[in-house]
Design a protein around this motif. Structure first.
Motif, PDB file in Angstrom:
ATOM      1  N   ALA A 177      20.086 -34.746   2.118  1.00 18.07           N
ATOM      2  CA  ALA A 177      18.791 -34.711   2.795  1.00 18.07           C
ATOM      3  C   ALA A 177      18.325 -36.096   3.216  1.00 18.07           C
ATOM      4  N   VAL A 178      18.898 -37.123   2.626  1.00 21.20           N
ATOM      5  CA  VAL A 178      18.492 -38.480   3.011  1.00 21.20           C
ATOM      6  C   VAL A 178      19.092 -38.885   4.349  1.00 21.20           C
ATOM      7  N   ASN A 179      20.150 -38.202   4.785  1.00 21.17           N
ATOM      8  CA  ASN A 179      20.821 -38.613   6.017  1.00 21.17           C
ATOM      9  C   ASN A 179      19.957 -38.430   7.258  1.00 21.17           C
ATOM     10  N   PRO A 180      19.246 -37.301   7.420  1.00 16.28           N
ATOM     11  CA  PRO A 180      18.319 -37.234   8.559  1.00 16.28           C
ATOM     12  C   PRO A 180      17.234 -38.305   8.499  1.00 16.28           C
ATOM     13  N   ALA A 181      16.815 -38.647   7.273  1.00 20.61           N
ATOM     14  CA  ALA A 181      15.818 -39.709   7.144  1.00 20.61           C
ATOM     15  C   ALA A 181      16.410 -41.053   7.557  1.00 20.61           C
ATOM     16  N   ILE A 182      17.654 -41.292   7.155  1.00 21.22           N
ATOM     17  CA  ILE A 182      18.319 -42.543   7.561  1.00 21.22           C
ATOM     18  C   ILE A 182      18.474 -42.586   9.070  1.00 21.22           C
ATOM     19  N   ASP A 311      15.389 -42.193  -1.156  1.00 22.57           N
ATOM     20  CA  ASP A 311      15.422 -41.148  -2.181  1.00 22.57           C
ATOM     21  C   ASP A 311      14.318 -40.148  -1.870  1.00 22.57           C
ATOM     22  N   PHE A 312      14.377 -39.001  -2.529  1.00 24.02           N
ATOM     23  CA  PHE A 312      13.322 -38.006  -2.337  1.00 24.02           C
ATOM     24  C   PHE A 312      12.027 -38.491  -2.979  1.00 24.02           C
ATOM     25  N   GLU A 313      10.927 -37.983  -2.467  1.00 22.01           N
ATOM     26  CA  GLU A 313       9.609 -38.369  -2.953  1.00 22.01           C
ATOM     27  C   GLU A 313       9.259 -37.535  -4.189  1.00 22.01           C
ATOM     28  N   PRO A 314       9.021 -38.137  -5.371  1.00 22.15           N
ATOM     29  CA  PRO A 314       8.713 -37.351  -6.583  1.00 22.15           C
ATOM     30  C   PRO A 314       7.426 -36.550  -6.427  1.00 22.15           C
ATOM     31  N   LEU A 315       6.426 -37.182  -5.836  1.00 24.70           N
ATOM     32  CA  LEU A 315       5.140 -36.496  -5.636  1.00 24.70           C
ATOM     33  C   LEU A 315       4.630 -36.829  -4.241  1.00 24.70           C
ATOM     34  N   VAL A 409       9.642 -25.655   1.619  1.00 27.73           N
ATOM     35  CA  VAL A 409      10.251 -24.793   2.632  1.00 27.73           C
ATOM     36  C   VAL A 409      11.752 -24.822   2.408  1.00 27.73           C
ATOM     37  N   PHE A 410      12.372 -23.655   2.554  1.00 27.49           N
ATOM     38  CA  PHE A 410      13.814 -23.573   2.383  1.00 27.49           C
ATOM     39  C   PHE A 410      14.475 -23.259   3.722  1.00 27.49           C
ATOM     40  N   LYS A 411      15.580 -23.927   3.932  1.00 28.21           N
ATOM     41  CA  LYS A 411      16.402 -23.671   5.109  1.00 28.21           C
ATOM     42  C   LYS A 411      17.830 -23.496   4.625  1.00 28.21           C
ATOM     43  N   ASN A 412      18.266 -22.224   4.629  1.00 31.55           N
ATOM     44  CA  ASN A 412      19.582 -21.893   4.067  1.00 31.55           C
ATOM     45  C   ASN A 412      19.689 -22.338   2.611  1.00 31.55           C
ATOM     46  N   GLY A 413      18.614 -22.154   1.892  1.00 30.92           N
ATOM     47  CA  GLY A 413      18.598 -22.477   0.475  1.00 30.92           C
ATOM     48  C   GLY A 413      18.334 -23.928   0.173  1.00 30.92           C
ATOM     49  N   GLU A 414      18.243 -24.776   1.178  1.00 36.78           N
ATOM     50  CA  GLU A 414      18.029 -26.209   0.990  1.00 36.78           C
ATOM     51  C   GLU A 414      16.562 -26.544   1.193  1.00 36.78           C
ATOM     52  N   ARG A 415      16.065 -27.385   0.332  1.00 35.20           N
ATOM     53  CA  ARG A 415      14.663 -27.773   0.387  1.00 35.20           C
ATOM     54  C   ARG A 415      14.437 -28.760   1.528  1.00 35.20           C
ATOM     55  N   MET A 416      13.496 -28.436   2.353  1.00 36.03           N
ATOM     56  CA  MET A 416      13.072 -29.336   3.409  1.00 36.03           C
ATOM     57  C   MET A 416      11.926 -30.167   2.855  1.00 36.03           C
ATOM     58  N   GLU A 434       7.916 -43.022   4.516  1.00 40.08           N
ATOM     59  CA  GLU A 434       8.406 -41.715   4.095  1.00 40.08           C
ATOM     60  C   GLU A 434       8.762 -40.879   5.314  1.00 40.08           C
ATOM     61  N   TYR A 435       9.656 -39.950   5.067  1.00 35.56           N
ATOM     62  CA  TYR A 435      10.139 -39.074   6.136  1.00 35.56           C
ATOM     63  C   TYR A 435       9.869 -37.637   5.729  1.00 35.56           C
ATOM     64  N   ASN A 436       9.246 -36.891   6.611  1.00 37.66           N
ATOM     65  CA  ASN A 436       8.948 -35.482   6.382  1.00 37.66           C
ATOM     66  C   ASN A 436       9.988 -34.660   7.120  1.00 37.66           C
ATOM     67  N   ALA A 437      10.823 -33.955   6.333  1.00 41.93           N
ATOM     68  CA  ALA A 437      11.898 -33.187   6.948  1.00 41.93           C
ATOM     69  C   ALA A 437      11.381 -31.985   7.703  1.00 41.93           C
ATOM     70  N   VAL A 438      10.248 -31.444   7.282  1.00 44.56           N
ATOM     71  CA  VAL A 438       9.702 -30.263   7.953  1.00 44.56           C
ATOM     72  C   VAL A 438       9.253 -30.623   9.361  1.00 44.56           C
ATOM     73  N   ASP A 439       8.534 -31.701   9.480  1.00 40.08           N
ATOM     74  CA  ASP A 439       8.036 -32.128  10.792  1.00 40.08           C
ATOM     75  C   ASP A 439       8.982 -33.091  11.509  1.00 40.08           C
ATOM     76  N   ASP A 440      10.007 -33.541  10.801  1.00 41.41           N
ATOM     77  CA  ASP A 440      10.956 -34.521  11.341  1.00 41.41           C
ATOM     78  C   ASP A 440      10.205 -35.764  11.839  1.00 41.41           C
ATOM     79  N   THR A 441       9.359 -36.292  10.970  1.00 39.68           N
ATOM     80  CA  THR A 441       8.563 -37.467  11.326  1.00 39.68           C
ATOM     81  C   THR A 441       8.787 -38.568  10.294  1.00 39.68           C
ATOM     82  N   LEU A 442       8.741 -39.780  10.786  1.00 39.08           N
ATOM     83  CA  LEU A 442       8.888 -40.961   9.935  1.00 39.08           C
ATOM     84  C   LEU A 442       7.606 -41.766  10.010  1.00 39.08           C
ATOM     85  N   VAL A 443       7.107 -42.132   8.861  1.00 38.09           N
ATOM     86  CA  VAL A 443       5.888 -42.932   8.786  1.00 38.09           C
ATOM     87  C   VAL A 443       6.212 -44.209   8.030  1.00 38.09           C
TER      88      VAL A 443
END
Length: 934
Positions: A177-182, A311-315, A409-416, A434-443
């Protein structure tokens, strides 16, 4: 065996863990009470009476490192269960989590799973899965049991394969999941060229392979892919050798220390490099491995400074209320209060949201069953009930809400989920975006990310091509000198045209002088073209200039040098005439010589232009650091005028010009002793030929050696052209200018004709005038000087005295006999010279020169013992004076008679009276020389 009577697979063998679980309210199923009953009747609502068993698979053994994750997430899990039960979300049901210890061992974990199925109650779902290998084995077999598994800590990319693990879900984003963020980060900073450095571990290799697929087709190039097992230094060197500036690393903490040590040794850190590595390392992770490395702590920290962790955001950082009615910040406070001094884990938020996912899934399933089949309930599920299993599967896949970790949100069982970016700044991790996979946005948090340079590093060595151009001040200075030279040439041209009828200018061939000036001005003009490069003109114009400046310089050189060569050749042809035959060399013939040279030039240039024309080529040199200190490298480029067979064409031109130059130098050397006012620039022309030859050779050689330094090359070429043209024009015209200003009649005044040549004498004993004349007639005449102006003025007076003196001499028989006996041969030789002097002014100067060198007073002396002093005394005697007059005056009379309107100069014999002696009528034809047009 009844499930209530079996010893549970939970951590009953570990008293400390058991005590912790009891304190949290957990009771083994076999002990006769459940997780919810520990709160008593006051904590339960009357309608939440039926437990729903959830199988909890996680390592509990405290000796395992992964067990600390379990210790850290259980407070969050039970907090969520309490909140769900209090809200009667599943009324009349409540969740009952039964924990089974997998011990992070494949065999033990699989046994715990089968024991839970065989001896435990019907578990509607599986919650957990911390260890990747245990989780993958169990998840692969879930389909046979119609069980849906939800993991909160398994991040291995392998579990994303839905064909192999169709019933597996996870609330934590996978490592992939970090690859789209990268990708989003790379695009944000316009990094289009990266390299990867991967530890040879399956987990990291899978992330690297997925990253390759993510970047494929996104206009981002993976220029180098390196992997290592234990020593990363070789791979780091290869990355540097391939000019990789943005490095995407996948390795654990131990290898990270080695990687940054190698990066420090290779100087792959600082403002020119950016490292992007996993961000899940523990706090102060390097301190545990610094002792195993070979670099100092300060060096390691210097290399680590500025790296970006992903890395993923803990909170979630948002302040919105979650599904529980609390904000992520409020939840965190409750969690910290619940765990007390216990172990914390970054997965606690995902475990918390995981319990809510299970609750919402069951709620959705209950609603579905109520709306479709009122006779079936969720507690009717068993491991063979495929229908309920699919209902649970679809319900979980459709679950969506805002949790403490963000949008669930799940996409094919993977957490977005949400991916965070941290940067290592001054020995601590700082969140920078941070990167939001649901909205595909980087802040990117404002001013939080700090690069070590003034700007983000470049993705490669930026090669800025910089044209090596002619310096404008240098071009201006040389152009100013060139303009002065052209003004000087124009002044010489005006001087030459204005005074073209002056005998001094006329005898030096003014037409040839004009050609010399024209050639010099063309050579001057070529300097302006040589200084025009890409900084002044376009590429197309520069290509045109390549041809134009070559033609101008070639024609200018040939015109100026050809004219000098032609004049030098005429002097050589006259004074090296062995046969002493009469020659007429006019300016038209010299112009023809120059025209022939130009015709050869035109043939070469036309063939060159048609067959292989000059083109603009660009030569690139080695990269140089930016003088301004920017993160770029300067690659100097230089424009050239070249073609396919440049060497051959230059060889032809150099060979042709070189032969002419050598021939010109030869002629100049042969005529070096000629100094004649009528041809007063012959010596200077020789000097010019030498000057042009030497300077051209030096200039061509130095210009070739400095072709990579345009300023030096242009300066040398321009100075050579300026020097050659200027010195040539000055040598040709300055003496004339000085002579006309100081002595306008210098060309016609009495000047001594000097002719010097070393020649072997045939008879050293003969010193009489007859021998001198014979030697002069058989030797090469080296010079010519004309001075007949004064003689013309005196010839009339001498002619008047001629008859009286002759009669006096004839009245004395003894003197007449003496003359006939002693001077008959001398008189015959002197009379023969008359025909040689039968030309223009320049030709008549020879007689005066010969008479000066061999006075007639000495012709009658046959006595070798007589000294020059005796001869001088005899000259002053009255008898000698009478003898000289009797011999010289008739000769001078006949020699200069044509110049005052007498006998035609073309007469083949001395114009004497018919009664003259036959000996005086025959003149040797070898003395008939005619110089015309000088």
């Amino acid at each position: 065996m009844h499930p209530s009577s079996r010893r549970p697979a939970a951590a009953t063998s570990n008293p400390a863990m058991l005590l912790l679980l009891l304190c949290l309210g957990w009771a083994p199923p076999g002990w006769g009470w459940s997780r919810g009953s520990s709160r008593g009747a006051a904590g339960l609502r009357p309608n939440a009476t039926t437990p729903i068993s959830i199988m909890g698979l996680m390592p509990v053994n405290q000796s395992e490192e992964e067990s600390r994750i379990t210790q850290g997430v259980l407070p969050a899990v039970y907090l969520a269960m309490d909140q769900i039960r209090n809200e009667s979300l599943l009324s009349p049901y409540y969740l009952d989590l039964l924990v089974y210890d997998t011990e992070c061992d494949n065999a033990k974990g699989l046994k715990a799973f089968y024991d839970a199925i065989k001896f435990g109650p019907n578990h509607l779902m599986v919650f957990g899965g911390v260890c990747a290998t245990v989780t993958s084995i169990i998840a692969e077999s879930l389909k046979e049991w119609n069980l849906v598994q939800l993991s909160f800590a398994a991040t291995t990319p392998e579990l994303a394969d839905k064909k192999k693990y169709p019933y597996f879900f996870r609330t934590v984003p996978s490592d992939n999941a970090v690859n789209p963020a990268i990708l989003k980060l790379l695009k944000h900073y316009h990094w289009k060229r990266v390299g990867t450095l991967t530890q040879d571990v399956q987990r990291f290799s899978e992330v690297r392979n997925n990253l390759t697929g993510v970047l494929d087709g996104k206009d981002i190039e993976i220029s180098d892919t390196e992997s290592f097992s234990d020593d990363p230094c070789t791979s780091v060197k290869k990355l540097k050798g391939n000019d990789v500036r943005i490095i995407l690393g996948q390795f654990n903490e131990e290898m990270a220390v080695k990687v940054f040590c190698c990066a420090y040794d290779e100087e792959m850190y600082g403002s020119k490099y950016q490292w992007i590595i996993p961000g899940w390392y523990e706090n102060l992770w390097w301190e545990a491995w610094i002792n195993s490395s070979q670099c100092l702590s300060k060096n390691l920290l210097a290399a680590m400074e500025g790296y970006i962790g992903v890395d993923f955001e803990p909170l979630s950082s948002k302040t919105n209320k979650t599904i529980s009615g609390r904000t992520p910040q409020q939840y965190e406070k409750e969690y910290n209060a619940r765990r007390g001094d216990g172990q914390s884990s970054k997965f606690h938020g995902y475990a918390y949201d995981g319990i809510w996912v299970i609750a919402r899934t069951l709620q959705r399933a209950m609603n579905y069953l109520n709306s479709t089949n009122k006779h079936q309930k969720i507690e009717d599920f068993n491991y063979s009930n495929q229908k309920l299993g699919n209902i649970f599967l679809n319900a979980m896949n459709e679950t969506r809400f805002f949790g403490v970790t963000g949008d669930v949100v799940f996409k094919n069982g993977e957490r977005m989920g949400t991916i965070k970016f941290t940067q290592f700044q001054e020995q601590k991790e700082v969140k920078v975006g941070e990167y939001n996979a649901v909205d595909d946005t980087l802040v990117i948090i404002n001013n939080s990310i700090r690069f070590q340079g003034v700007e983000p590093p470049k993705d490669k060595t930026i090669i800025q091509e910089e044209l090596r151009k002619i310096s404008l001040p240098l071009y201006s200075i040389l152009s100013a000198l060139t303009i002065l030279g052209m003004i000087m040439a124009s002044a010489f041209l005006f001087f030459n045209i204005k005074n073209r009828n002056q005998k001094l200018i006329k005898m030096s061939s003014p037409y040839m002088n004009n050609l010399i000036i024209l050639g010099g001005m063309l050579s001057y003009a070529s300097i302006f073209l040589f200084g025009l490069d890409g900084s002044f003109v376009s590429e197309k114009t520069f290509e045109t200039l390549c041809t134009v400046r070559t033609w101008i310089l070639t024609v200018g050189y040939t015109t100026a040098f050809g004219a000098m060569f032609a004049k030098t050749w005429r002097v050589h042809a006259i004074f090296k005439n062995v046969k002493m035959k009469k020659k007429i060399i006019k300016d038209q013939k010299l112009l023809g010589i120059v025209g022939g040279m130009l015709l050869i030039d035109l043939c070469i240039l036309i063939c060159w232009q048609v067959v292989d024309p000059l083109r603009r080529t660009v030569e690139k040199y080695n990269m140089e650091p930016d003088p301004a200190g920017r993160d770029i490298s300067i690659r100097p480029i230089l424009e050239h005028c070249e073609n396919t067979h440049m060497t051959i064409w230059l060889g032809i031109v150099y060979a042709y010009k070189g032969l002419l130059m050598l021939f010109g130098c030869f002629l100049a050397w042969e005529t070096r002793n000629v100094s004649i006012p009528a041809l007063n620039d012959s010596k200077y022309i020789g000097m010019s030929v030498y000057n042009v030859g030497i300077m051209c050779i030096i200039g061509a050689a130095v210009s070739f050696l400095t072709r990579d330094q345009p300023n030096v090359q242009f300066c040398i070429v321009a100075l050579v052209i300026i020097f050659c043209s200027t010195i040539t024009l000055c040598l040709v015209f300055v003496p004339k200018l000085i002579t006309l200003r100081t002595n306008p009649d210098a060309a016609t005044q009495n000047r001594r004709f000097q002719f010097t040549q070393n020649q072997k004498k045939e008879d050293s004993k003969t010193s009489t005038s007859v021998t001198s004349v014979n030697q002069a007639s058989t030797s090469r005449l080296e010079g010519l000087q004309s001075e007949n102006h004064r003689l013309r003025m005196k010839i009339t007076e001498l002619d008047k005295d001629l008859e009286e003196v002759t009669m006096q001499l004839q009245d004395t028989p003894e003197k007449t006999t003496y003359i006939k006996q002693n001077h008959y041969q001398d008189l015959n030789d002197i009379l023969s010279i008359r025909n040689f002097t039968d030309g223009k002014d320049g030709e008549k100067a020879i007689l005066k020169n010969h008479l000066d060198q061999n006075p007639p007073a000495q012709w009658g002396s046959s006595d070798p013992s007589r000294t020059s002093k005796d001869a001088i005394e005899d000259i002053n005697s009255p008898e000698h004076i009478q003898r000289r007059l009797s011999l010289q005056l008739p000769i001078l009379h006949h020699a200069y008679l044509p110049s005052i309107g007498g006998v035609d100069a073309s007469c083949a014999s001395p114009c004497v009276s018919p009664s003259a002696s036959p000996r005086h009528r025959h003149v040797p034809p070898s003395f008939r020389v005619m110089v015309s047009g000088l």
